[in-house]
Design a protein around this motif. Structure first.
Motif, PDB file in Angstrom:
ATOM      1  N   PRO A  76       0.844  -1.198   0.000  1.00  0.00           N
ATOM      2  CA  PRO A  76       0.000   0.000   0.000  1.00  0.00           C
ATOM      3  C   PRO A  76       0.879   1.246   0.000  1.00  0.00           C
ATOM      4  O   PRO A  76       1.987   1.236   0.539  1.00  0.00           O
ATOM      5  CB  PRO A  76      -0.792  -0.118   1.305  1.00  0.00           C
ATOM      6  CG  PRO A  76      -0.720  -1.569   1.679  1.00  0.00           C
ATOM      7  CD  PRO A  76       0.600  -2.059   1.171  1.00  0.00           C
ATOM      8  N   TRP A  77       0.399   2.314  -0.582  1.00  0.00           N
ATOM      9  CA  TRP A  77       1.210   3.523  -0.708  1.00  0.00           C
ATOM     10  C   TRP A  77       1.640   4.048   0.661  1.00  0.00           C
ATOM     11  O   TRP A  77       2.757   4.554   0.810  1.00  0.00           O
ATOM     12  CB  TRP A  77       0.436   4.605  -1.470  1.00  0.00           C
ATOM     13  CG  TRP A  77      -0.727   5.182  -0.714  1.00  0.00           C
ATOM     14  CD1 TRP A  77      -2.018   4.768  -0.755  1.00  0.00           C
ATOM     15  CD2 TRP A  77      -0.685   6.287   0.209  1.00  0.00           C
ATOM     16  NE1 TRP A  77      -2.793   5.530   0.099  1.00  0.00           N
ATOM     17  CE2 TRP A  77      -1.998   6.470   0.685  1.00  0.00           C
ATOM     18  CE3 TRP A  77       0.321   7.122   0.663  1.00  0.00           C
ATOM     19  CZ2 TRP A  77      -2.324   7.462   1.613  1.00  0.00           C
ATOM     20  CZ3 TRP A  77      -0.002   8.116   1.590  1.00  0.00           C
ATOM     21  CH2 TRP A  77      -1.313   8.276   2.037  1.00  0.00           C
ATOM     22  N   SER A  78       0.752   3.903   1.677  1.00  0.00           N
ATOM     23  CA  SER A  78       1.087   4.424   3.003  1.00  0.00           C
ATOM     24  C   SER A  78       2.285   3.683   3.595  1.00  0.00           C
ATOM     25  O   SER A  78       3.146   4.285   4.248  1.00  0.00           O
ATOM     26  CB  SER A  78      -0.111   4.289   3.943  1.00  0.00           C
ATOM     27  OG  SER A  78      -0.538   2.929   4.031  1.00  0.00           O
ATOM     28  N   VAL A  79       2.369   2.375   3.353  1.00  0.00           N
ATOM     29  CA  VAL A  79       3.499   1.586   3.845  1.00  0.00           C
ATOM     30  C   VAL A  79       4.759   1.948   3.073  1.00  0.00           C
ATOM     31  O   VAL A  79       5.833   2.140   3.647  1.00  0.00           O
ATOM     32  CB  VAL A  79       3.200   0.082   3.727  1.00  0.00           C
ATOM     33  CG1 VAL A  79       4.433  -0.750   4.078  1.00  0.00           C
ATOM     34  CG2 VAL A  79       2.019  -0.300   4.608  1.00  0.00           C
ATOM     35  N   ARG A  80       4.623   2.049   1.751  1.00  0.00           N
ATOM     36  CA  ARG A  80       5.791   2.361   0.930  1.00  0.00           C
ATOM     37  C   ARG A  80       6.370   3.739   1.274  1.00  0.00           C
ATOM     38  O   ARG A  80       7.596   3.917   1.293  1.00  0.00           O
ATOM     39  CB  ARG A  80       5.421   2.294  -0.557  1.00  0.00           C
ATOM     40  CG  ARG A  80       6.626   2.418  -1.494  1.00  0.00           C
ATOM     41  CD  ARG A  80       6.249   2.070  -2.913  1.00  0.00           C
ATOM     42  NE  ARG A  80       5.980   0.647  -3.063  1.00  0.00           N
ATOM     43  CZ  ARG A  80       6.916  -0.279  -3.202  1.00  0.00           C
ATOM     44  NH1 ARG A  80       8.193   0.067  -3.183  1.00  0.00           N
ATOM     45  NH2 ARG A  80       6.591  -1.538  -3.340  1.00  0.00           N
ATOM     46  N   VAL A  81       5.506   4.703   1.570  1.00  0.00           N
ATOM     47  CA  VAL A  81       5.988   6.040   1.937  1.00  0.00           C
ATOM     48  C   VAL A  81       6.814   5.977   3.219  1.00  0.00           C
ATOM     49  O   VAL A  81       7.894   6.586   3.311  1.00  0.00           O
ATOM     50  CB  VAL A  81       4.801   7.014   2.102  1.00  0.00           C
ATOM     51  CG1 VAL A  81       5.241   8.286   2.823  1.00  0.00           C
ATOM     52  CG2 VAL A  81       4.221   7.361   0.740  1.00  0.00           C
ATOM     53  N   GLN A  82       6.341   5.239   4.209  1.00  0.00           N
ATOM     54  CA  GLN A  82       7.071   5.146   5.474  1.00  0.00           C
ATOM     55  C   GLN A  82       8.406   4.433   5.307  1.00  0.00           C
ATOM     56  O   GLN A  82       9.419   4.839   5.884  1.00  0.00           O
ATOM     57  CB  GLN A  82       6.210   4.413   6.511  1.00  0.00           C
ATOM     58  CG  GLN A  82       4.966   5.188   6.913  1.00  0.00           C
ATOM     59  CD  GLN A  82       4.107   4.434   7.901  1.00  0.00           C
ATOM     60  OE1 GLN A  82       4.485   4.242   9.062  1.00  0.00           O
ATOM     61  NE2 GLN A  82       2.945   3.980   7.458  1.00  0.00           N
ATOM     62  N   PHE A  86       3.057  -2.977  10.379  1.00  0.00           N
ATOM     63  CA  PHE A  86       1.971  -2.308   9.655  1.00  0.00           C
ATOM     64  C   PHE A  86       0.685  -3.125   9.747  1.00  0.00           C
ATOM     65  O   PHE A  86       0.504  -4.092   9.011  1.00  0.00           O
ATOM     66  CB  PHE A  86       2.364  -2.096   8.194  1.00  0.00           C
ATOM     67  CG  PHE A  86       3.635  -1.315   8.020  1.00  0.00           C
ATOM     68  CD1 PHE A  86       3.625   0.067   8.120  1.00  0.00           C
ATOM     69  CD2 PHE A  86       4.845  -1.955   7.783  1.00  0.00           C
ATOM     70  CE1 PHE A  86       4.792   0.802   7.979  1.00  0.00           C
ATOM     71  CE2 PHE A  86       6.022  -1.239   7.630  1.00  0.00           C
ATOM     72  CZ  PHE A  86       5.996   0.150   7.745  1.00  0.00           C
ATOM     73  N   GLU A 107      -2.106  -2.650   8.625  1.00  0.00           N
ATOM     74  CA  GLU A 107      -2.893  -2.668   7.391  1.00  0.00           C
ATOM     75  C   GLU A 107      -2.492  -3.805   6.456  1.00  0.00           C
ATOM     76  O   GLU A 107      -3.204  -4.094   5.480  1.00  0.00           O
ATOM     77  CB  GLU A 107      -2.789  -1.321   6.657  1.00  0.00           C
ATOM     78  CG  GLU A 107      -1.381  -0.900   6.270  1.00  0.00           C
ATOM     79  CD  GLU A 107      -0.732   0.012   7.281  1.00  0.00           C
ATOM     80  OE1 GLU A 107      -0.179   1.051   6.873  1.00  0.00           O
ATOM     81  OE2 GLU A 107      -0.775  -0.311   8.478  1.00  0.00           O
TER      82      GLU A 107
END
Length: 351
Positions: free
Chosen positions: A14-20, A318, A320
């Motif tokens: 997910p984009w939120s995980v990749r950003v972190q 994560f 999610e």
């Protein structure tokens, strides 16, 4: 271990995980060294509070060793899940000592991601979680992290928990578990070995260890280190090399006994506890983790390996991610299987 079929793919995140994960990668230079000022800006802290949070978890900080300044954050359920379900008094809760990851050099017990993880484990496992803020490299090299982890066990062996987080049912010191991710998983192994080899304390029993993608290594590059060097932006071979240079004694190679925990040369106490080793399919460290598990099994130890083919290094952080939830369930089953009250109940059934 042979090169995984995942080597031809890239992890779907997910984009939120990749950003972190990308943000953590940016905190490193190309040679793997850490941009300390940049990292510190992103390493947000969470405070402890005896007031229950939304999941009913209370927390408090304790000083483990005044001479070193080592402390720990204790998380406790505000009420046991069995309080209203059983007519008899609920059994005391198991204890999970948690050692955070970060290559022995990064993060702390108050870092928001680890505070959140320990709250989640406390609630999901119905256990007291003691997150140890061990001293970090390069200021404090080997064996400081191991010494501090053992000091945390000694503390609980000799002292009660603070009243504002002590569970009403008490804690079962014969059902203590060690858990940690990455460098923390490495700490789990070495502390389990120290504790199992010692006879100087008697109340606290290490019932098991959960090694989440443990940080082991050696001088040669494994197939996974080559194939997954840049599978995720947060961890790459140059960074792992830097972590070892920062942690190991000056001049030591990655074949030092702290890093290379595989093969015939590994010493294990007879009382070394059961272990659960978690491996991710996209983790560049997975070959070393597999070698570790093979060594433990070859030496007759009780080891289970839990593999998540699509997991990257640090996936468990994560919620999610589906595999993160599966991991927590696997950890819960492992703890239930090896708790002392489980052992005692089985003994009574067969007597």
């Amino acid at each position: 271990m042979a090169t995984s079929e995942n080597a031809s793919r890239t992890p779907s995140l997910p984009w939120s995980v990749r950003v972190q994960l990308t943000a953590l990668g940016f905190a490193h230079n190309a040679d793997g060294s850490v941009r300390r000022r940049l990292f510190s800006l992103g390493d947000l802290k969470a405070g402890a509070s005896p007031r229950p949070d939304g999941a009913g978890v209370r927390s408090a900080d304790i000083t483990v060793d005044t001479s070193t300044g080592v402390w720990a954050r204790v998380f406790s359920p505000s009420s046991s899940s069995s309080d209203s379900a059983a007519a008899d008094a609920p059994p005391p809760l198991p204890v999970v000592f948690y050692f955070h990851g970060g290559g022995f050099t990064l993060f702390s017990a108050s870092s928001r991601p680890f505070d959140a993880l320990c709250r989640r484990l406390c609630s999901s496992l119905n256990a007291v979680v003691v997150s140890v803020d061990y001293r970090r490299a390069p200021k404090h090299r080997f064996p400081a992290a191991y010494d501090d982890a053992v000091a945390a066990l000694r503390y609980l062996d000799a002292n009660p928990l603070p009243a504002d987080v002590a569970p009403a049912a008490g804690v079962d010191l014969s059902s203590c578990f060690l858990a940690g991710d990455s460098a923390g998983g490495n700490i789990v192994h070495h502390v389990a070995q120290r504790w199992a080899a010692s006879t100087s304390w008697s109340r606290l029993r290490v019932a098991g260890g959960v090694l989440i993608q443990p940080f082991f290594g050696g001088e040669e590059r494994t197939a996974a280190e080559v194939d997954f060097d840049r599978a995720t932006p947060s961890l790459f071979a140059a960074a792992t090399d830097y972590y070892w240079r920062a942690f190991l004694p000056v001049g030591a190679t990655r074949d030092h006994a702290a890093a290379r925990v595989c093969g015939e040369g590994v010493e294990l106490a007879a009382a070394f506890p059961p272990a659960m080793v978690v491996i991710g399919g996209f983790d560049l460290l997975k070959d070393w983790q597999a070698r570790y598990a093979e060594t433990m099994l070859a030496k007759g130890k009780n080891v289970i390996v839990v593999e998540y083919p699509d997991a990257v290094h640090g996936f468990h952080m994560f919620p999610e991610l589906a595999d993160s939830g599966k991991f927590v369930e696997e950890m819960k089953m492992f703890i239930e299987e090896h708790r002392s009250n489980k052992i005692h109940s089985l003994a009574s059934e067969t007597s």
